[in-house]
Motif scaffolding. Structure first.
Motif, PDB file in Angstrom:
ATOM      1  N   THR A   1     -22.414   8.530 -22.934  1.00 28.15           N
ATOM      2  CA  THR A   1     -22.090   7.330 -23.480  1.00 28.15           C
ATOM      3  C   THR A   1     -22.545   6.272 -22.234  1.00 28.15           C
ATOM      4  OG1 THR A   1     -20.576   5.641 -24.080  1.00 28.15           O
ATOM      5  CG2 THR A   1     -19.807   7.421 -22.502  1.00 28.15           C
ATOM      6  N   THR A   2     -22.958   4.967 -22.700  1.00 26.58           N
ATOM      7  CA  THR A   2     -23.181   3.974 -21.651  1.00 26.58           C
ATOM      8  C   THR A   2     -22.380   2.827 -21.908  1.00 26.58           C
ATOM      9  OG1 THR A   2     -24.832   3.088 -23.477  1.00 26.58           O
ATOM     10  CG2 THR A   2     -25.698   4.641 -21.455  1.00 26.58           C
ATOM     11  N   THR A   3     -21.231   3.180 -22.616  1.00 26.10           N
ATOM     12  CA  THR A   3     -20.092   2.112 -22.664  1.00 26.10           C
ATOM     13  C   THR A   3     -19.658   1.762 -21.306  1.00 26.10           C
ATOM     14  OG1 THR A   3     -19.614   2.955 -24.644  1.00 26.10           O
ATOM     15  CG2 THR A   3     -18.031   1.394 -23.856  1.00 26.10           C
ATOM     16  N   PRO A   4     -19.611   0.460 -21.033  1.00 32.04           N
ATOM     17  CA  PRO A   4     -19.300   0.048 -19.367  1.00 32.04           C
ATOM     18  C   PRO A   4     -17.740   0.364 -19.550  1.00 32.04           C
ATOM     19  CG  PRO A   4     -20.223  -1.762 -20.720  1.00 32.04           C
ATOM     20  CD  PRO A   4     -20.080  -0.833 -21.905  1.00 32.04           C
ATOM     21  N   VAL A   5     -17.467   0.836 -18.275  1.00 32.31           N
ATOM     22  CA  VAL A   5     -16.106   1.228 -17.806  1.00 32.31           C
ATOM     23  C   VAL A   5     -15.480   0.084 -17.095  1.00 32.31           C
ATOM     24  CG1 VAL A   5     -16.134   3.574 -17.924  1.00 32.31           C
ATOM     25  CG2 VAL A   5     -16.796   2.403 -15.789  1.00 32.31           C
ATOM     26  N   MET A   6     -16.242  -0.851 -16.715  1.00 29.49           N
ATOM     27  CA  MET A   6     -16.030  -2.004 -16.071  1.00 29.49           C
ATOM     28  C   MET A   6     -16.864  -3.164 -16.266  1.00 29.49           C
ATOM     29  SD  MET A   6     -15.179  -2.982 -12.022  1.00 29.49           S
ATOM     30  CE  MET A   6     -13.805  -2.210 -11.772  1.00 29.49           C
TER      31      MET A   6
ATOM     32  N   CYS B   1      -9.349  -4.324  -7.965  1.00 29.27           N
ATOM     33  CA  CYS B   1      -8.019  -4.881  -8.269  1.00 29.27           C
ATOM     34  C   CYS B   1      -7.108  -4.932  -6.988  1.00 29.27           C
ATOM     35  CB  CYS B   1      -7.391  -3.998  -9.339  1.00 29.27           C
ATOM     36  SG  CYS B   1      -8.156  -3.678 -10.734  1.00 29.27           S
ATOM     37  N   ILE B   2      -7.847  -5.077  -5.951  1.00 25.59           N
ATOM     38  CA  ILE B   2      -7.059  -5.562  -4.599  1.00 25.59           C
ATOM     39  C   ILE B   2      -6.924  -6.791  -4.325  1.00 25.59           C
ATOM     40  CG2 ILE B   2      -7.205  -5.089  -2.223  1.00 25.59           C
ATOM     41  CD1 ILE B   2      -8.424  -2.435  -2.512  1.00 25.59           C
ATOM     42  N   MET B   3      -7.946  -7.656  -4.670  1.00 30.36           N
ATOM     43  CA  MET B   3      -7.882  -9.056  -4.414  1.00 30.36           C
ATOM     44  C   MET B   3      -7.907  -9.620  -5.984  1.00 30.36           C
ATOM     45  SD  MET B   3     -10.337 -11.245  -2.175  1.00 30.36           S
ATOM     46  CE  MET B   3      -9.649 -10.422  -0.445  1.00 30.36           C
ATOM     47  N   LYS B   4      -7.257 -10.819  -6.199  1.00 32.54           N
ATOM     48  CA  LYS B   4      -7.476 -11.743  -7.459  1.00 32.54           C
ATOM     49  C   LYS B   4      -8.389 -12.570  -7.391  1.00 32.54           C
ATOM     50  CE  LYS B   4      -2.508 -10.828  -8.803  1.00 32.54           C
ATOM     51  NZ  LYS B   4      -1.096 -11.598  -9.224  1.00 32.54           N
ATOM     52  N   PRO B   5      -9.046 -12.682  -8.566  1.00 31.12           N
ATOM     53  CA  PRO B   5     -10.182 -13.631  -8.245  1.00 31.12           C
ATOM     54  C   PRO B   5      -9.723 -15.079  -8.519  1.00 31.12           C
ATOM     55  CG  PRO B   5     -10.222 -12.202 -10.533  1.00 31.12           C
ATOM     56  CD  PRO B   5      -9.388 -12.120  -9.698  1.00 31.12           C
ATOM     57  N   THR B   6     -10.370 -16.029  -8.316  1.00 30.63           N
ATOM     58  CA  THR B   6      -9.687 -17.416  -8.536  1.00 30.63           C
ATOM     59  C   THR B   6     -10.021 -17.787  -9.995  1.00 30.63           C
ATOM     60  OG1 THR B   6     -10.602 -18.074  -6.223  1.00 30.63           O
ATOM     61  CG2 THR B   6     -10.059 -19.810  -7.825  1.00 30.63           C
TER      62      THR B   6
ATOM     63  N   ILE C   1     -10.994  -3.619 -17.269  1.00 28.64           N
ATOM     64  CA  ILE C   1     -11.403  -1.751 -16.898  1.00 28.64           C
ATOM     65  C   ILE C   1     -10.823  -1.034 -17.866  1.00 28.64           C
ATOM     66  CG2 ILE C   1     -10.721  -0.257 -15.067  1.00 28.64           C
ATOM     67  CD1 ILE C   1     -10.691  -2.077 -13.197  1.00 28.64           C
ATOM     68  N   ALA C   2     -11.672  -0.187 -18.646  1.00 32.41           N
ATOM     69  CA  ALA C   2     -11.398   0.859 -19.647  1.00 32.41           C
ATOM     70  C   ALA C   2     -10.804   0.103 -20.871  1.00 32.41           C
ATOM     71  CB  ALA C   2     -10.745   1.992 -19.081  1.00 32.41           C
ATOM     72  N   ASP C   3     -11.128  -0.802 -21.200  1.00 35.00           N
ATOM     73  CA  ASP C   3     -10.450  -1.739 -22.371  1.00 35.00           C
ATOM     74  C   ASP C   3      -9.162  -2.351 -21.883  1.00 35.00           C
ATOM     75  OD1 ASP C   3     -12.433  -1.046 -24.097  1.00 35.00           O
ATOM     76  OD2 ASP C   3     -11.451   0.780 -24.721  1.00 35.00           O
TER      77      ASP C   3
ATOM     78  N   VAL D   1      -3.300  -0.033 -12.283  1.00 33.17           N
ATOM     79  CA  VAL D   1      -4.376   0.214 -12.734  1.00 33.17           C
ATOM     80  C   VAL D   1      -5.244   0.901 -11.545  1.00 33.17           C
ATOM     81  CG1 VAL D   1      -6.496  -1.403 -13.254  1.00 33.17           C
ATOM     82  CG2 VAL D   1      -4.532  -2.002 -13.892  1.00 33.17           C
ATOM     83  N   ARG D   2      -5.254   0.608 -10.375  1.00 35.33           N
ATOM     84  CA  ARG D   2      -5.818   1.384  -9.479  1.00 35.33           C
ATOM     85  C   ARG D   2      -5.538   2.876  -9.517  1.00 35.33           C
ATOM     86  NH1 ARG D   2      -4.309  -3.099  -5.893  1.00 35.33           N
ATOM     87  NH2 ARG D   2      -2.661  -1.993  -4.816  1.00 35.33           N
ATOM     88  N   ARG D   3      -4.478   3.237  -9.620  1.00 39.84           N
ATOM     89  CA  ARG D   3      -3.715   4.597  -9.882  1.00 39.84           C
ATOM     90  C   ARG D   3      -4.507   5.279 -10.922  1.00 39.84           C
ATOM     91  NH1 ARG D   3       1.313   2.833  -8.764  1.00 39.84           N
ATOM     92  NH2 ARG D   3       2.133   2.660 -10.770  1.00 39.84           N
TER      93      ARG D   3
END
Lengths: 376, 250
Positions: B2-7, B58-63, B69-71, B85-87
């Protein structure tokens, strides 16, 4: 892994671990000694009351402690008490300070306790030489072996002067200590009155035994109503009153409790300081854990486990030293007391102290920014 | 395959500081990661690549901007939800390895499983398995101080893949390594992407890593300025002649 990481973090810096353990150890020893002394003192203060064969104790009005009753109760009060419904027996007890003149010269003070063996009111316990029967002899007296040198005597058979008469040591006890540091000396009721120069009917306390089935509260109320110049107390009430007098009015108890609180505070501060500095040193590892996805709770567990392990190690070492001190104090005039209950509460206090100490470290890790893992 | 993006990251902006000291570190970056691909994020110092990696991790939040990530849309999640999410989806490899000095190799891997609730025998056997996979079967009980830089980074790789994450993020994985170890680690990351069908994103400015990439994304001044992809059908890791350079921003 929480305990593994916590233990390794602790063992990683041996010097800091030693400082932590010394802090806890110092705290535990200080608290154990202070509370041991408090408990020992409490037992000394209340031992005679607890050993007296009574449901209710009649004291002179406002008597503050076992040693503070005076010789003011007479036959009138005794008969009034005997006439009270629900009362089975009333046994007079004499307790008063008396001068003790040592055979080789010099003097000190004793607390003379007069009670007849046949009345079973209050008899010396822990006899290591002589018997209760021996104390019935005309000049007989029993003292505790701890105080022999203080009383200037060597043991059974020695004579001295107590109050206004000559006495002979006929029995020795072990373990009857006096908080006032004036040893208790047990003799018969009439001999005590003679030595103190009191009238034949006078006594310090009346030990009241209730008839089977009598309601203690009702009898106490009735007695208090009839004996308007006396206090009628349960043993618990009299013990509390004596403790209040010696431990709190004199400030001795407050000093002991204050010392225990101070010990806990010092221990808490030392442990908090070392835990905080350990957390600060391992902050990048905690940040890595956060980056790997650990919850804050997981990191808190590591810090609390560090605190808990420190508490257990410090407690074991501290208690070992406290028990050693306890052992060496056993023959002193103020022995420390350690009970399973006190040992349990000391352990609970140690855990609590370390958990509180962990707060500053927890606050520190709460503020961890996992993004710092990329900054190294 | 599959080439479905995971992120999927869309229009990510990250502002750092405030007032006169305000810096826009990432300026509208969009990026997709697919399974089975080793992507390199390359750029000079201060180009915003590590900031972007922190956001994607997912360590820093975007402005502003959004990440899926995976839907799972991760915008607006709390710090604890992001940790979850990181786990569940991410594995990390750091420039300085970030191993726990007081734990041995197997324990360093086990702890990554422990935070995910995998404990006991299952954790030990999985840790052994991944350490053998990265060629450290003979170093299981060695402490980081007794391992070479290359071995430490391989322990870090084992730790990152132990929980079978769909995405592995690596920050300058070869920066602290000599040439031989650098190649070994990149080969390992490439193998993880291909054989385990994971998406691997490595931030780097090390040209030695180019030969292992399926895709190179170039970032400058917070913007993606180009993307190069290995031509179809060419598998050799030695291929460095990446083509189809595409300027996305003038």
């Amino acid at each position: 892994m929480v305990f593994t990481l916590a233990l390794r973090n602790l063992l990683h810096d041996r010097v800091r671990l030693a400082v932590t353990l010394i802090g806890i150890l110092f705290s535990i020893v200080l608290v154990a000694v202070q509370l041991g002394l408090y408990l020992g003192s409490s037992r000394m203060i209340t031992a005679n009351i607890a050993r007296s064969n009574a449901d209710l104790i009649v004291t002179t009005f406002g008597a503050k402690s076992f040693e503070d009753g005076g010789l003011l109760l007479g036959d009138r009060e005794r008969h009034q008490a005997l006439a009270t419904p629900g009362v089975e027996s009333v046994v007079p007890l004499v307790v008063a300070f008396a001068e003790w003149r040592k055979p080789e010269g010099g003097s000190s003070r004793v607390v003379l306790i007069g009670s007849d063996a046949d009345d079973q009111g209050l008899l010396p316990w822990g006899l290591i030489q002589g018997t209760v029967e021996d104390i019935k002899a005309p000049d007989a007296i029993a003292v505790d072996s701890t105080y022999l040198s203080e009383l200037g005597i060597n043991g059974v058979g020695d004579t001295a002067q107590a109050g206004g008469g000559r006495v002979k040591i006929r029995a020795l006890t072990e373990g009857i200590r006096s908080f006032t540091q004036s040893p208790y000396a047990y003799t018969t009721l009439n001999r005590a009155r003679q030595l103190l120069g009191a009238d034949d009917d006078k006594s310090t306390f009346l030990l009241v035994k209730l008839a089977p089935g009598a309601n203690i509260t009702a009898v106490q109320k009735d007695l208090a109503h009839r004996l308007d110049s006396a206090d009628v107390l349960t043993k618990d009430e009299f013990e509390s009153r004596s403790l209040k007098q010696w431990l709190f009015r004199t400030g001795a108890g407050l000093a002991l409790i204050g010392g225990a609180i101070l010990g806990s505070l010092v221990g808490t501060v030392i442990v908090a300081q070392t835990l905080y500095s350990s957390t600060k040193d391992h902050i990048h590892e905690f940040a890595t854990l956060r980056a790997l996805g650990s919850s804050r709770g997981y990191i808190y567990k590591v810090i609390l486990a560090q605190a808990g392990l420190s508490a257990i190690m410090g407690y074991v070492l501290g208690m070992a030293i406290a028990l050693l001190i306890l052992y060496f104090s056993r023959n002193s005039s103020l022995p420390l007391v350690m009970t399973p209950g006190l040992a349990f509460w000391l352990f609970a206090l140690t855990l609590f102290m370390c958990a509180i100490s962990a707060l500053s470290a927890i606050v520190k890790v709460t503020k961890i920014d996992p993004a710092t893992v990329f900054a190294r | 395959m599959t080439t479905t993006p995971v992120m999927q990251a869309e229009n990510i902006v990250k502002e750092l500081g405030a007032g006169a000291g305000l810096v826009v570190a990432v300026k509208g970056v969009s990026l997709e990661l697919v399974p089975g691909e080793l992507t390199l994020l390359m750029g000079p110092s201060g180009s915003g690549k590590t900031t972007l990696l922190s956001i994607l991790g997912c360590i820093m939040k975007p402005t502003s901007g959004s990440i899926r990530i995976a839907d799972t849309k991760i915008d607006g999640l709390s710090a604890e939800e992001l940790a979850k999410v990181r786990r569940e989806h991410l594995g990390f490899i750091f420039q300085s390895y970030n191993l726990f000095p007081t734990l041995n190799a197997i324990e360093n891997v086990r702890i990554a499983l422990d935070v995910r609730g995998v404990k006991g025998f299952a954790a030990t056997s999985r840790s052994e398995e991944v350490l053998r996979e990265v060629g450290l079967g003979h170093r299981l009980t060695n402490y980081p101080r007794n391992l070479s830089g290359g071995e430490q980074q391989r322990v870090a790789v084992a730790r990152a893949i132990a929980s079978s994450p769909s995405i592995v993020l690596a920050d300058e994985p070869t920066a602290a390594l000599d040439s031989e170890n650098g190649h070994a680690v990149m080969a390992l990351l490439s193998r993880i992407a291909k054989e385990q069908h994971r998406s691997v994103l490595a931030v780097t400015h090390d040209p030695r890593t180019l030969g292992y990439a399926d895709r190179v994304v170039r970032i400058e001044d917070g913007r993606i300025v180009g993307e190069e992809r290995r031509p179809e059908g060419i598998d050799s890791p030695e291929i460095t002649d990446l083509t189809k350079r595409r300027k996305l921003h003038a």
